[in-house]
Design an enzyme around this catalytic site. Structure first.
Site, PDB file in Angstrom:
ATOM      1  N   ASN A 210      -7.719  -7.131 -16.366  1.00  0.00           N
ATOM      2  CA  ASN A 210      -7.021  -7.604 -15.829  1.00  0.00           C
ATOM      3  C   ASN A 210      -7.712  -8.994 -15.249  1.00  0.00           C
ATOM      4  O   ASN A 210      -8.688  -9.210 -15.780  1.00  0.00           O
ATOM      5  CB  ASN A 210      -6.333  -7.515 -14.041  1.00  0.00           C
ATOM      6  CG  ASN A 210      -7.797  -6.883 -13.322  1.00  0.00           C
ATOM      7  OD1 ASN A 210      -8.361  -8.164 -12.614  1.00  0.00           O
ATOM      8  ND2 ASN A 210      -7.755  -5.700 -12.800  1.00  0.00           N
ATOM      9  N   ASP A 278      -4.575  -0.618 -10.945  1.00  0.00           N
ATOM     10  CA  ASP A 278      -4.260   0.827 -10.357  1.00  0.00           C
ATOM     11  C   ASP A 278      -3.669   1.540 -11.339  1.00  0.00           C
ATOM     12  O   ASP A 278      -3.019   3.386 -11.283  1.00  0.00           O
ATOM     13  CB  ASP A 278      -2.669   0.098  -9.728  1.00  0.00           C
ATOM     14  CG  ASP A 278      -3.111  -0.713  -8.733  1.00  0.00           C
ATOM     15  OD1 ASP A 278      -3.550  -0.970  -8.184  1.00  0.00           O
ATOM     16  OD2 ASP A 278      -2.080  -2.151  -8.841  1.00  0.00           O
ATOM     17  N   PRO A 304      -7.784   6.374  -8.387  1.00  0.00           N
ATOM     18  CA  PRO A 304      -8.104   6.224  -7.395  1.00  0.00           C
ATOM     19  C   PRO A 304      -8.130   5.068  -6.749  1.00  0.00           C
ATOM     20  O   PRO A 304      -8.223   3.869  -7.379  1.00  0.00           O
ATOM     21  CB  PRO A 304      -9.461   7.620  -7.526  1.00  0.00           C
ATOM     22  CG  PRO A 304     -10.200   6.351  -8.443  1.00  0.00           C
ATOM     23  CD  PRO A 304      -8.855   6.645  -9.748  1.00  0.00           C
TER      24      PRO A 304
HETATM   25  O1  C5P Z   1      -3.426  -2.691  -3.421  1.00  0.00           O
HETATM   26  P1  C5P Z   1      -3.805  -3.713  -4.074  1.00  0.00           P
HETATM   27  O2  C5P Z   1      -4.628  -3.429  -5.238  1.00  0.00           O
HETATM   28  O3  C5P Z   1      -3.159  -5.277  -4.279  1.00  0.00           O
HETATM   29  O4  C5P Z   1      -4.902  -3.569  -2.774  1.00  0.00           O
HETATM   30  C1  C5P Z   1      -6.127  -4.421  -3.171  1.00  0.00           C
HETATM   31  C2  C5P Z   1      -7.300  -3.771  -2.324  1.00  0.00           C
HETATM   32  O5  C5P Z   1      -7.687  -2.542  -2.677  1.00  0.00           O
HETATM   33  C3  C5P Z   1      -8.653  -5.194  -2.636  1.00  0.00           C
HETATM   34  O6  C5P Z   1      -9.340  -4.580  -1.612  1.00  0.00           O
HETATM   35  C4  C5P Z   1      -9.028  -3.865  -4.065  1.00  0.00           C
HETATM   36  O7  C5P Z   1     -10.792  -4.115  -4.318  1.00  0.00           O
HETATM   37  C5  C5P Z   1      -9.141  -2.630  -3.426  1.00  0.00           C
HETATM   38  N1  C5P Z   1      -8.566  -1.399  -4.584  1.00  0.00           N
HETATM   39  C6  C5P Z   1      -9.321  -0.369  -5.048  1.00  0.00           C
HETATM   40  N2  C5P Z   1      -8.871   0.412  -5.919  1.00  0.00           N
HETATM   41  C7  C5P Z   1      -7.977   0.958  -6.615  1.00  0.00           C
HETATM   42  C8  C5P Z   1      -6.914  -0.871  -6.206  1.00  0.00           C
HETATM   43  C9  C5P Z   1      -6.981  -1.648  -4.792  1.00  0.00           C
HETATM   44  O8  C5P Z   1     -10.231  -0.065  -4.257  1.00  0.00           O
HETATM   45  N3  C5P Z   1      -7.627   1.175  -7.281  1.00  0.00           N
END
Ligand code: C5P
Length: 409
Positions: A210, A278, A304
């Site tokens: 990304n 993700d 995870p």
């Molecule tokens: O769910 P989303 O990706 O929007 O959430 C963002 C937050 O979750 C950020 O702090 C990101 O570093 C963390 N995150 C994580 N592991 C993932 C997905 C997101 O630590 N697999």
């Protein structure tokens, strides 16, 4: 606060405001600060080496090629033997040289060679201050971590009125005091920061990634370390240099990032700033997928969630778990929902829609969401966001040091 024993290298560049640095030296000496001065050729048109030497009670350095100086204290040592380098007044010229990395005299050489924090107090004519070149230089230097104090608005020596006056000596000294006060506030604390994207292999040459640059996460690790925290940065692949004084673990994938984070526990605070993918491939190909084999079917499985697992780490859970929510709409509502869902204490919600300039850019507009509500910060450089966050973290971990409430704040 006592500044006893602190060492400041004061660089005095050209400008009528140079006279104010004499009073600043007096105030610093009164607080027990050891001051050593470098006077540029321009600066010497406005104050004399003798006044600086008399007030600082130290010899004044002016010449890059002075054999005596190099013998007694070389320019590299000069740049290292200080806790803080202060450029006051900082002329448009010296700021331009700093921004472009010129080392044409003693002051600029020392500024290029130093590994110490640098504070600059600009002073110049309003038009010079407002010139796009100066503004671009300030932006560059600020993104590199130079702390700016002032300028302020007022009457100018040239008869004009506007922004560009050097701050008063008392304000300069209190900014210096503030700097040292913050510096030790996370001493004895351990911090973990994730930063950058992750790369999820498709085959040995291709990956899913990304646009995260890692600028914000790296700046947070630097700010926490600057305040004395023993900081581990777990970074995905970025072009950012490793922050000074931070232990950096370089990883590629989300699973490697999670393992490195678990290894770093226990910590007092964890900040998950990484843009973790993700999804990953359920079975990355062992050899390069050939085009002539037809359109590949990529089967994805969920990665995870590192932030959520830090929030659920039981007795190893950090006292304060901070996540980011990169949103393109309903930034605050989505951020607040994410705080609940991920079991973290704070969420920093930011707008990453394409016109916000957040991804890869130098600035960030964030909302800090806690149990107490939302604190919306003005648009700041990522370095400033990081410093502000580090102060909030220090306040939360040690509420006795700050009147504002703790982890709820
Ligand atoms: O769910 P989303 O990706 O929007 O959430 C963002 C937050 O979750 C950020 O702090 C990101 O570093 C963390 N995150 C994580 N592991 C993932 C997905 C997101 O630590 N697999």
């Amino acid at each position: 606060m006592t500044l006893d024993g602190k060492r400041i290298l004061l660089i005095v560049s050209g400008g009528i405001a140079a006279y104010k640095c004499l009073e600043a030296i007096r105030l610093l000496r009164r607080r027990g600060v050891a001051v050593r001065c470098i006077l540029t050729r321009g600066g010497a048109q406005f104050v004399t080496p003798l006044s600086l030497a008399a007030l600082s009670e130290n010899r004044v350095h002016e010449d890059l090629f002075s054999l005596t100086d190099e013998h007694e204290m070389g320019h590299i040592q000069l740049s290292r033997a200080a806790d803080l380098v202060v450029v006051a007044p900082a002329s448009a010229d010296i700021l331009a040289k700093m921004a472009s990395g010129l080392a044409s005299g003693l002051a600029t050489t020392v500024l290029l060679a130093t590994d110490k924090p640098v504070m600059a107090a600009p002073a110049m004519n309003v038009r010079m201050w407002e010139h796009p070149s100066t503004q671009a230089n300030i932006k560059t230097l600020s993104a590199r971590g130079v702390r700016f104090i002032g300028p302020v608005e007022g009457d100018m020596a040239c008869g004009e009125f506007g922004m560009g006056r050097l701050v008063e000596p008392e304000a300069l000294v209190s900014a210096i005091e503030d700097f040292f006060q913050r510096q030790g506030r996370l001493q004895g604390r351990a911090a973990l920061v994730t930063s950058g994207p992750t790369h999820e292999a498709i085959d040995p040459v291709r990956y899913i990634a990304n646009r995260s640059s890692g600028k914000q996460g790296h700046a947070i690790a630097q700010a926490l370390a600057d305040m004395g925290a023993q900081t581990t940065l777990v970074s995905g692949p970025t072009h950012q240099p490793d922050p000074a004084g931070v232990s950096v673990v370089h990883v590629q994938s989300a699973r490697e990032m999670l393992a490195a984070c678990e290894d770093a526990l226990p910590v007092d605070v964890a900040v998950a700033a990484a843009a973790v993918s993700d999804w990953r491939l359920s079975e990355p190909a062992a050899s390069k997928i050939k085009k002539d084999a037809g359109k590949p079917r990529l089967e994805l499985i969920e990665n995870p969630d590192i932030l959520a697992s830090l929030g659920e780490a039981g007795n190893r859970r950090p006292k304060l778990v901070v996540g980011f929510a990169a949103e393109t709409e309903n930034v605050i509502d989505n951020g607040a929902a994410k705080r609940q869902r991920k079991g973290c204490d704070w969420i920093i919600a930011n707008d990453v829609s394409p016109d916000s300039g957040t991804f890869g850019g130098e600035v960030n507009t964030v909302h800090l969401i806690t149990t107490d509500g939302v604190d919306s910060w003005p648009t700041l450089s990522k370095v400033q966001v990081a410093r502000r966050l580090a102060v909030r973290i220090a306040n939360a971990l040690d509420p006795t040091q700050d009147p504002t409430p703790g982890i709820g704040a």
